[in-house]
Design an enzyme around this catalytic site. Sequence first.
Site, short mmCIF file in Angstrom:
data_model
loop_
_atom_site.label_atom_id
_atom_site.label_comp_id
_atom_site.label_asym_id
_atom_site.label_seq_id
_atom_site.Cartn_x
_atom_site.Cartn_y
_atom_site.Cartn_z
N ARG A 1 -6.73 -20.51 0.41
CA ARG A 1 -7.19 -19.87 1.64
C ARG A 1 -5.97 -19.58 2.51
NH1 ARG A 1 -11.11 -18.87 -0.73
NH2 ARG A 1 -13.29 -19.34 -0.24
N ASP B 1 -2.56 -14.39 -2.56
CA ASP B 1 -3.84 -13.71 -2.83
C ASP B 1 -4.74 -13.80 -1.60
OD1 ASP B 1 -5.73 -12.39 -4.61
OD2 ASP B 1 -6.87 -14.26 -4.51
N GLU C 1 -6.99 -12.14 6.94
CA GLU C 1 -7.41 -11.15 5.94
C GLU C 1 -8.77 -10.51 6.21
OE1 GLU C 1 -7.61 -13.84 2.44
OE2 GLU C 1 -9.75 -13.37 2.35
N HIS D 1 -7.29 -10.98 -2.18
CA HIS D 1 -8.30 -12.00 -2.50
C HIS D 1 -9.04 -11.61 -3.79
CE1 HIS D 1 -10.56 -15.48 -0.41
NE2 HIS D 1 -10.75 -15.56 -1.71
#
Length: 343
Positions: free
Chosen positions: A230, A254, A259, A291
């Site tokens: 996260r 990622d 985000e 993500h």
Amino acid sequence: MKLALFDAKQYDIETFEKHISDSFQIKFFEAKLNEDTVKLANGFDGVCIFVNDTANAKVIDALFETGVKFIALRCAGYNNVDVEYAYKKTHVFHVPAYSPYAVAEHTIAMLLTSVRRIHKAYNRTKDFNFSLNGLKGFDLHGKTMGVVGTGKIGKVFIDICNGFGLNVIAYDKYPQLNSGINYVQRLDTLFEKSDIISFHCPLNEDSFHLINKDSIDKLKKGVIILNTSRGAIIDSEALLDGIKERKIGAACLDVYEEESDIFYNDYSGHIIDDDTLARLITMPNVLVTSHQAYLTEEALNNIAEITVENIKEFENEGVCENELCYKCGQTESCKSQKCKKCF
Ligand code: NAI
């Protein structure tokens, strides 16, 4: 059963439509669930949400008022839901595991891409540029990999790392005895010893900004940071400073702490307001994916199947094995008598 599925993408629609039966009515909303969009849930029995939807106290109150009985998370992490506040207002289920392999394999893919400059080589040869200048990498074999969080994903990741001949050390808030994992007692030890650090713990009070200005001081010079967990586990500003100061050798991200309004959208041709993300992306040693780590055929199918099973189980039995405990926020570890939950 009427279900409102928020933040729906084409791949969600395709897989969920394969798994729902006639007794199920599902409406897909492109919008994310939040305080502005919660009205869309009016008239539905439940909502199905993903990582960047928001179910805070205000959203939960609004869902409760409209008669929504459950929130079905189609993901494992639940940091975007105020689970405690949901007590006696709505039920919250999640998908505890759908493919730890998807995330672990994506993490290693990012690492190899970064270390062996595959992304740069790909662009060069597409342009018939066969020069190797600037593409020198290094062997993973023999380097020390520090893994933070040794749950389902962390364990698969450790297995993969062992195959590469990496020397794996790990830190977990709740280490698993007799697992064969080489734990260090203190996170600082992992920070000090690792050539590469990979995060596989959930975002919680203890893991917020684990990578920050102070912890960066403890890292080896040239360390590679991998985050497929996260975003807020890393203080992005501090990461950027660490990269500018040449302390951090590379970062593969990622996930990103801000985000939610950016990832999963096509902003090509637009001006990005987030200067930190924009600056990170300009760095030659930073790799960002949106993500995406979970996004495999197998994972999507498992997500849809388990989400639908969760809802059916709740509809038929009034309880659900994958319901989050409102007191301790866990599913598997909460062992109270009634429904294996504290409540
Ligand atoms: P898991 O629950 O099986 O394992 C998490 C591990 O982290 C546990 O062993 C736990 O004891 C440990 N932990 C908890 N708090 C910690 C802390 N503060 N410091 C160190 N260790 C801590 O979870 P799983 O399935 O392995 O997933 C891990 C995380 O990966 C999820 O919470 C989620 O945030 C992220 N994830 C990311 C995806 C992506 O597409 N990028 C997809 C799926 C999960």
